[in-house]
Design a protein around this motif. Structure first.
Motif, PDB file in Angstrom:
ATOM      1  N   GLU A  92      55.073  47.670 106.224  1.00  0.00           N
ATOM      2  CA  GLU A  92      56.400  47.364 105.968  1.00  0.00           C
ATOM      3  C   GLU A  92      56.719  48.342 104.570  1.00  0.00           C
ATOM      4  O   GLU A  92      57.761  48.023 104.090  1.00  0.00           O
ATOM      5  CB  GLU A  92      56.614  45.990 105.578  1.00  0.00           C
ATOM      6  CG  GLU A  92      56.565  45.230 107.081  1.00  0.00           C
ATOM      7  CD  GLU A  92      56.304  43.536 106.516  1.00  0.00           C
ATOM      8  OE1 GLU A  92      56.975  43.299 105.679  1.00  0.00           O
ATOM      9  OE2 GLU A  92      55.554  43.196 107.378  1.00  0.00           O
ATOM     10  N   LEU A  93      55.682  48.919 104.352  1.00  0.00           N
ATOM     11  CA  LEU A  93      55.964  49.575 102.988  1.00  0.00           C
ATOM     12  C   LEU A  93      56.906  51.116 103.116  1.00  0.00           C
ATOM     13  O   LEU A  93      56.459  52.056 103.364  1.00  0.00           O
ATOM     14  CB  LEU A  93      54.698  50.304 102.347  1.00  0.00           C
ATOM     15  CG  LEU A  93      53.884  49.690 101.359  1.00  0.00           C
ATOM     16  CD1 LEU A  93      52.656  50.508 101.005  1.00  0.00           C
ATOM     17  CD2 LEU A  93      54.711  49.437 100.094  1.00  0.00           C
ATOM     18  N   PHE A 150      58.581  52.713  99.613  1.00  0.00           N
ATOM     19  CA  PHE A 150      57.978  52.627  98.272  1.00  0.00           C
ATOM     20  C   PHE A 150      57.739  53.865  97.661  1.00  0.00           C
ATOM     21  O   PHE A 150      58.142  53.942  96.431  1.00  0.00           O
ATOM     22  CB  PHE A 150      56.398  52.107  98.647  1.00  0.00           C
ATOM     23  CG  PHE A 150      55.484  51.751  97.689  1.00  0.00           C
ATOM     24  CD1 PHE A 150      55.955  50.510  96.880  1.00  0.00           C
ATOM     25  CD2 PHE A 150      54.371  52.125  97.124  1.00  0.00           C
ATOM     26  CE1 PHE A 150      54.944  50.183  95.604  1.00  0.00           C
ATOM     27  CE2 PHE A 150      53.639  52.007  96.106  1.00  0.00           C
ATOM     28  CZ  PHE A 150      53.862  50.580  95.535  1.00  0.00           C
ATOM     29  N   THR A 151      57.289  55.028  98.075  1.00  0.00           N
ATOM     30  CA  THR A 151      57.305  56.360  97.427  1.00  0.00           C
ATOM     31  C   THR A 151      57.423  57.258  98.499  1.00  0.00           C
ATOM     32  O   THR A 151      57.308  57.000  99.696  1.00  0.00           O
ATOM     33  CB  THR A 151      56.059  56.411  96.620  1.00  0.00           C
ATOM     34  OG1 THR A 151      56.218  57.753  95.835  1.00  0.00           O
ATOM     35  CG2 THR A 151      54.759  56.726  97.670  1.00  0.00           C
ATOM     36  N   GLN A 186      58.338  62.202  95.563  1.00  0.00           N
ATOM     37  CA  GLN A 186      58.521  61.478  94.165  1.00  0.00           C
ATOM     38  C   GLN A 186      57.105  61.405  93.863  1.00  0.00           C
ATOM     39  O   GLN A 186      56.824  61.257  92.626  1.00  0.00           O
ATOM     40  CB  GLN A 186      59.061  60.111  94.796  1.00  0.00           C
ATOM     41  CG  GLN A 186      59.505  59.437  93.603  1.00  0.00           C
ATOM     42  CD  GLN A 186      60.000  57.872  93.884  1.00  0.00           C
ATOM     43  OE1 GLN A 186      60.051  57.657  94.878  1.00  0.00           O
ATOM     44  NE2 GLN A 186      59.707  57.125  92.764  1.00  0.00           N
ATOM     45  N   LYS A 204      63.118  51.477  91.175  1.00  0.00           N
ATOM     46  CA  LYS A 204      62.252  51.218  92.101  1.00  0.00           C
ATOM     47  C   LYS A 204      61.455  49.874  91.757  1.00  0.00           C
ATOM     48  O   LYS A 204      61.380  49.393  90.575  1.00  0.00           O
ATOM     49  CB  LYS A 204      61.194  52.221  92.205  1.00  0.00           C
ATOM     50  CG  LYS A 204      61.763  53.492  92.621  1.00  0.00           C
ATOM     51  CD  LYS A 204      61.707  53.654  93.971  1.00  0.00           C
ATOM     52  CE  LYS A 204      62.376  54.904  94.609  1.00  0.00           C
ATOM     53  NZ  LYS A 204      62.559  54.922  96.086  1.00  0.00           N
ATOM     54  N   LEU A 205      60.864  49.311  92.768  1.00  0.00           N
ATOM     55  CA  LEU A 205      59.853  48.285  92.664  1.00  0.00           C
ATOM     56  C   LEU A 205      58.740  48.385  91.617  1.00  0.00           C
ATOM     57  O   LEU A 205      58.316  49.583  91.705  1.00  0.00           O
ATOM     58  CB  LEU A 205      59.309  47.993  94.084  1.00  0.00           C
ATOM     59  CG  LEU A 205      58.022  46.887  94.043  1.00  0.00           C
ATOM     60  CD1 LEU A 205      58.456  45.591  93.544  1.00  0.00           C
ATOM     61  CD2 LEU A 205      57.564  47.041  95.379  1.00  0.00           C
ATOM     62  N   GLY A 206      58.241  47.795  90.811  1.00  0.00           N
ATOM     63  CA  GLY A 206      57.054  47.765  90.052  1.00  0.00           C
ATOM     64  C   GLY A 206      57.530  48.588  88.636  1.00  0.00           C
ATOM     65  O   GLY A 206      56.095  49.241  88.197  1.00  0.00           O
ATOM     66  N   ARG A 226      57.205  36.358 104.648  1.00  0.00           N
ATOM     67  CA  ARG A 226      57.476  37.118 103.034  1.00  0.00           C
ATOM     68  C   ARG A 226      58.145  35.939 102.110  1.00  0.00           C
ATOM     69  O   ARG A 226      58.433  34.792 102.550  1.00  0.00           O
ATOM     70  CB  ARG A 226      58.847  37.801 103.366  1.00  0.00           C
ATOM     71  CG  ARG A 226      58.531  38.719 104.459  1.00  0.00           C
ATOM     72  CD  ARG A 226      57.488  39.897 104.234  1.00  0.00           C
ATOM     73  NE  ARG A 226      57.902  40.595 103.139  1.00  0.00           N
ATOM     74  CZ  ARG A 226      58.286  41.833 103.351  1.00  0.00           C
ATOM     75  NH1 ARG A 226      58.769  42.300 104.668  1.00  0.00           N
ATOM     76  NH2 ARG A 226      58.879  42.841 102.344  1.00  0.00           N
ATOM     77  N   VAL A 255      53.399  45.196  98.859  1.00  0.00           N
ATOM     78  CA  VAL A 255      54.648  45.568  99.675  1.00  0.00           C
ATOM     79  C   VAL A 255      55.718  44.563  98.963  1.00  0.00           C
ATOM     80  O   VAL A 255      56.777  45.199  98.628  1.00  0.00           O
ATOM     81  CB  VAL A 255      54.472  44.930 101.196  1.00  0.00           C
ATOM     82  CG1 VAL A 255      55.917  44.995 101.727  1.00  0.00           C
ATOM     83  CG2 VAL A 255      53.520  45.770 101.969  1.00  0.00           C
ATOM     84  N   LEU A 284      54.871  42.375  92.290  1.00  0.00           N
ATOM     85  CA  LEU A 284      54.063  41.492  91.599  1.00  0.00           C
ATOM     86  C   LEU A 284      55.027  40.151  91.908  1.00  0.00           C
ATOM     87  O   LEU A 284      54.526  38.902  90.985  1.00  0.00           O
ATOM     88  CB  LEU A 284      54.045  41.581  90.346  1.00  0.00           C
ATOM     89  CG  LEU A 284      52.619  42.757  90.281  1.00  0.00           C
ATOM     90  CD1 LEU A 284      53.055  43.926  89.266  1.00  0.00           C
ATOM     91  CD2 LEU A 284      51.553  42.187  90.151  1.00  0.00           C
ATOM     92  N   GLY A 309      52.070  47.849  88.644  1.00  0.00           N
ATOM     93  CA  GLY A 309      53.468  47.898  89.486  1.00  0.00           C
ATOM     94  C   GLY A 309      53.307  48.795  90.436  1.00  0.00           C
ATOM     95  O   GLY A 309      53.888  48.937  91.380  1.00  0.00           O
ATOM     96  N   ARG A 310      52.834  50.138  89.787  1.00  0.00           N
ATOM     97  CA  ARG A 310      52.801  51.283  90.729  1.00  0.00           C
ATOM     98  C   ARG A 310      51.353  51.845  90.683  1.00  0.00           C
ATOM     99  O   ARG A 310      51.126  53.071  90.081  1.00  0.00           O
ATOM    100  CB  ARG A 310      53.676  52.382  90.005  1.00  0.00           C
ATOM    101  CG  ARG A 310      55.019  52.019  89.917  1.00  0.00           C
ATOM    102  CD  ARG A 310      55.797  51.773  91.175  1.00  0.00           C
ATOM    103  NE  ARG A 310      55.662  52.705  92.029  1.00  0.00           N
ATOM    104  CZ  ARG A 310      56.665  53.158  93.197  1.00  0.00           C
ATOM    105  NH1 ARG A 310      57.614  51.987  93.232  1.00  0.00           N
ATOM    106  NH2 ARG A 310      56.435  53.753  94.028  1.00  0.00           N
ATOM    107  N   ASP A 319      50.355  53.624  93.042  1.00  0.00           N
ATOM    108  CA  ASP A 319      50.470  54.983  93.474  1.00  0.00           C
ATOM    109  C   ASP A 319      50.436  55.991  92.388  1.00  0.00           C
ATOM    110  O   ASP A 319      50.219  57.157  92.760  1.00  0.00           O
ATOM    111  CB  ASP A 319      51.496  55.181  94.399  1.00  0.00           C
ATOM    112  CG  ASP A 319      52.797  54.655  93.852  1.00  0.00           C
ATOM    113  OD1 ASP A 319      53.009  53.635  93.196  1.00  0.00           O
ATOM    114  OD2 ASP A 319      53.879  55.578  93.812  1.00  0.00           O
TER     115      ASP A 319
END
Lengths: 315, 221, 435
Positions: free
Chosen positions: A44-45, A48-49, A53, A243-245, B41, C49, C52, C122-123, C125
């Protein structure tokens, strides 16, 4: 070394051995399947990126051409996600400009209009809720924030016996948050605005722990933005959707102020308690205030952060 | 590896095989459970969008100058449509020396200054020419210049206002890029009752953690 | 050169192979750890996904159990030196052969630390932004960049020392002193630095008065040197129980005296901290008040911290009594000390720093289920790593896995062990345990 290792003597040992190595393999295989299955939520990602990016360079290292491409990518992403074609710019600080904010505590009535104007202007997440401005209701005579009420729901404001203290990023001259960031994702620009490169932040939240004003916010979930309330006038370091995070915070409405305009919280204030301008210009409102007003406060002055956000009183 | 186990070699092997078989089964079961997505979820009740009235940046009063600029109906300012010229309107007070507002002016609420001291219409209005205002030292001012009249008493505040330190402003801080729109005193203050009225605040924060504030909750004081 | 590479690869292959063989108890233990690790991994992929938001953290309390465990484990890693110091500086014979177990524990602990930091990001990646040269490394200004350096450096140092010593043992040759002794001494200083830097991570934040105290660094070291050796005492007994490896009671008692002294210092420093916070009575006491007695009707941590203090003080008393010279009591004491310090230094340090917020709000924190599962997963994974390291190291140290017996039938794990069949150097013959 003389004695050979003990060899099992029973005749079935070879078969036993091969049965065991077969069982070992099935257990290992089954374990690997479980490993792969445990990662199943990653399907489901979706956004995300992207490779683009992921490989994007640091803001300060982007050439003008690369920046153009990055802005185009952001515009495309926003359009895909919200169905609105935004105008994303990368506004740079102006020479001879240093921004200062002044807030008149005598005037503030605690109506929280600034909070919501900021949310609308800066495309802040509505769900979960992220707000850059927190208005504190304090009893007369005390600046002790521990006595503050944050979630007052009075029918009418101002209430007798209280005053109101709106707090947002203080744009410190000596910011605690910038120092602690391990990847230079947040820094202070020459016009005094501390900005965040949302595409560079790793989300460690160290800056959030360091800020003495609780001015920083983290995107714990994917920001929930209603498409019908998107502000399409965006800037890279400002109000483009996050973005998230990653971290975010007040940036003095960089997309407005670097284009010469007043910030959104100031324009919406019904009592004119908020004042903004260039402190290097002796004719600006803020220069006048800091020159003429006898009492003004930098919140938590003892921290040595030297905020560019001043609270003052008329009487 | 272990030596203190009481099991015979054959038994030990059987145990090993048993454990390995059991692990195979457990891992397979886990794989199935992971794929079945039992957790779902996270979901939270949605925050209602804020009433757009709270985002309004328009001043909540219109001055004479605004109306004139917008070419709106100025008949309210045409005093001699009702009043007689050269005949100063009479002012009456009750026993407590409170001014009695005539029915024709019932929209006016007097509340300028504490202790009802500034309760005389002709402190500001010119009784011999109702179309202009006047200061105590006799300067005549049009309605569009009302801010100067305010400043004739409220000197320090007027000074602040002139410098931009008092009152609302919008537009451009950088005047080389565009104009700043400064409001007049009467855009915010009702000259007859200048204290800014209280208002309902916008909804309180309801962040991710901590007790959520229910917007429908009764206000607490 | 090619032969050396081939030898080395063969060594790695044999080490890797042995990690997958064992008797039923080994498989059962590893199986349980794998199951917990996988559940943790699943929980983490959910966190990736959804963000946090699936943890209990928020903008008010923005660090939680992840960073709490990280802090505790940095201490455990640093404590490996407490075995190195007596051996290399004071030539303590009893601990000599056991140092490597401490260092392997340090490696496993650092792996857990890195995992805990990663799950807190948080990231994740964008981890490459942290890599010097290709990313933007804010060194030396950010304490977190220091932490990245010292933790990875410590990992490399310990991997080098353990790996080199084991490889020499595998070849049954004497290690070249110049190739590891200097690193041992660097590692001793480095160990102190990893924990000091981790303390500075907190101490350097002027906006958080609860952390902004010079005593946090010394407290970190004292508590680390209590919990770390305590953990090693327990680990050594487990090793002794399941293998033939010779571990004397005297070695355990040497470690006991380290735990004893450190615990005394730890409790003393705690008293200092509590006195300073409460006696002066200034504003900055709010967080300490929240922790010890509750603030404005919020007191989620109060039972925890008093449990921790109770455990620590009891452990201290027991350690000072001769009673704890008996292993049964020593083990109980160690468990108490580890639990007490885990609470005090993890949740008891990280969470109150955020309460109240700099704007005076009290929002409490409770870890969510998903967050807890991730923590268990990382702990299980760390134990899995440590077990594998021991599974490789013990036969090498015993001489059962050596260059000399290459080509012979490989160890299957559940055969009857005859240690004498693999004689090593005479002074290193493991004494078979009677049964």
């Amino acid at each position: 070394m003389a004695t050979p290792p003990p060899v099992p003597s029973d005749k079935t040992s070879d078969r036993a051995l091969s049965r065991r190595s077969f069982l070992r393999s099935t257990a290992a295989l089954s374990g690997l399947t479980a490993l792969a299955a445990s990662l199943s939520p990653l399907r489901e990602l979706d956004d995300f990126t992207s490779t683009e990016q992921f490989l994007q360079k640091y803001y300060k290292e982007l050439t003008p051409e690369e920046m153009t491409r990055v802005l185009a990518r952001i515009e495309k992403e926003v359009e895909r996600q919200y169905g609105i074609r935004p105008h994303v710019r990368d506004l740079r600080p102006m020479d001879g400009v240093e921004f200062v904010y002044c807030l008149n505590l005598t005037r503030c009535i605690g109506c929280r209009k600034c909070v919501h104007a900021c949310v609308a202007e800066n495309n802040l997440s509505r769900d979960p809720e992220i707000q850059y401005i927190r208005v504190l209701k304090l009893p007369h005579g005390s600046l002790d924030v521990e006595k503050a009420e944050h979630k007052y729901t009075a029918d009418q404001v101002p209430e007798k016996g209280f005053f109101y203290l709106p707090v947002q990023c203080q744009q410190c001259r000596n910011p605690a948050c910038v120092k602690v960031c391990p990847v230079h994702a947040t820094w202070q620009e020459s016009d005094g605005i501390t900005v965040i490169d949302y595409d560079w932040c790793i989300g460690c939240r160290y800056c959030e722990a360091a800020c003495p004003y609780w001015a920083r916010r983290f995107n714990f979930a994917k920001p929930g933005l209603p498409a019908e309330r998107i502000n399409p006038d965006m800037s890279y370091l400002g109000n483009r959707p996050r973005k998230l995070g990653v971290m975010e915070k007040c940036h003095f409405c960089i997309q407005r102020t670097r284009a010469g305009r007043y910030p959104a919280c100031l324009e919406v204030c019904p009592v004119g308690a908020r004042k903004f301008g260039n402190i290097l210009d002796p004719n600006s409102e803020v220069s006048y205030i800091l020159r003429e007003k006898r009492v003004f406060i930098q919140l938590k002055e003892e921290m040595g952060t030297s905020p560019r956000f001043f609270y003052y009183f008329d009487k | 590896m272990p030596t203190d186990t009481p099991l015979a070699p054959g038994n030990r092997r059987a145990w090993t095989n048993g454990v390995l078989a059991a692990l195979t089964g457990i891992f397979a079961l886990m794989a199935g459970l992971f794929l079945a997505n039992l957790w779902g979820r996270p979901s939270r009740p949605a925050n209602p969008l804020v009433d757009e009235a709270f985002l309004d940046t328009a001043p909540w009063r219109q001055s004479y100058a605004d109306l004139a600029r917008a070419k709106e109906d100025l008949s309210d300012f045409d005093c001699y449509a009702c009043h007689e010229k050269n005949e100063p309107p009479p002012i009456r007070y009750d026993a407590d020396l409170n001014i009695i507002i005539p029915e024709e002016h019932e929209t006016i609420k007097m509340g300028h200054g504490s202790h009802q001291r500034n309760n005389h219409c002709f402190n500001c209005h010119n009784e011999s020419n109702l179309l202009v205002l006047h200061t105590r030292d006799g300067r005549e001012l049009s309605f569009a210049e009302s801010s100067v009249l305010c400043g004739s008493c409220h000197g320090p505040t007027y000074g602040d206002w002139e410098a931009g330190a008092h009152g609302r402003i919008s537009g451009y801080w950088d005047r080389s890029r565009g104009p700043a729109h400064r409001l007049d005193c009467v855009n915010c203050h009702n000259p007859h009752a200048p204290r800014i009225p209280s208002r309902t605040p916008a909804p309180p924060p309801s962040p991710l953690r901590g007790p959520r504030t229910d917007p429908s909750r009764e206000p607490t004081h | 050169m090619i032969a050396a590479t081939r030898n080395y690869l063969r060594f790695l292959w044999r080490c890797g192979r042995i990690a997958f063989v064992g008797d039923w108890r080994y498989y059962a233990w590893m199986g349980v750890l794998t199951i917990v690790s996988l559940v943790g991994l699943h929980a983490y992929s959910r966190q990736l996904v959804d963000g946090l938001v699936v943890t209990g953290m928020g903008d008010e309390v923005s660090w939680g159990v992840y960073i709490a465990n990280f802090t505790f484990l940095v201490g455990v890693a640093a404590a490996a030196v407490m075995m190195v110091i007596p051996v290399y500086i004071y030539d303590n014979e009893e601990l000599h052969d056991l140092v490597i177990f401490g260092e392997l524990l340090a490696v496993a602990a650092i792996i857990m630390c890195l995992a805990f930091v990663t799950v807190d990001l948080g990231r994740p990646d964008r981890f490459w932004h942290l890599i010097p040269v290709i990313g933007q490394f804010n060194f030396p200004a950010s304490m977190l960049s220091w932490d990245v350096l010292v933790l990875n450096g410590y990992l490399l140092l310990n991997v080098h020392i353990c790996g080199y010593l084991l490889y020499c043992r595998y070849h049954d040759r004497k290690p070249a002193r110049w190739f590891y002794i200097p690193f041992v001494f660097i590692a001793i200083f480095w160990a102190v630095s990893i924990h000091t830097v981790t303390a500075f991570l907190y101490v350097g934040l002027g906006g958080r008065p609860f952390w902004n105290s010079a005593i946090v660094g010394p407290r970190f070291l004292a508590s680390a040197f209590t919990a770390g050796p305590a953990l090693i005492i327990l680990a050594l007994q487990v090793i002794r129980h399941v293998t033939h490896y010779r571990i004397t009671d005297k070695a355990l008692l040497t470690l006991r005296s380290i735990v004893q002294v450190s615990m005394l210092i730890n409790v003393f420093l705690l008293i200092n901290e509590v006195f300073k916070e409460f006696y002066s009575g200034n504003h900055h006491v709010a967080s300490a008040k929240y922790l010890f007695i509750g603030l404005h009707g919020h007191h989620a941590l109060v039972p925890w911290i008093w449990t921790a203090i109770g455990l620590n003080v009891t452990a201290m008393v027991l350690l000072c009594l001769p009673l704890s010279r008996s292993l049964k009591w020593l083990n109980l004491t160690c468990v108490m000390a580890i639990l007490g310090i885990w609470i005090e230094k993890g949740m008891g340090l990280v969470v109150p720093g955020f309460i109240p917020t700099p704007l005076g709000e009290v929002i409490e924190y409770t870890p969510s289920l998903n967050e807890t599962l991730v923590c268990f997963g990382i702990w299980a994974f760390g134990l899995l790593c440590y077990t594998i390291f021991l599974r490789m190291a013990v036969p090498i140290l015993q001489g059962r896995l050596a260059k000399a017996n290459e080509g012979r039938p490989e160890i299957q794990g559940d055969e009857q062990e005859i240690p004498a069949a693999f004689p090593s150097k005479p002074d290193r013959i493991p004494t078979p345990t009677a049964h």
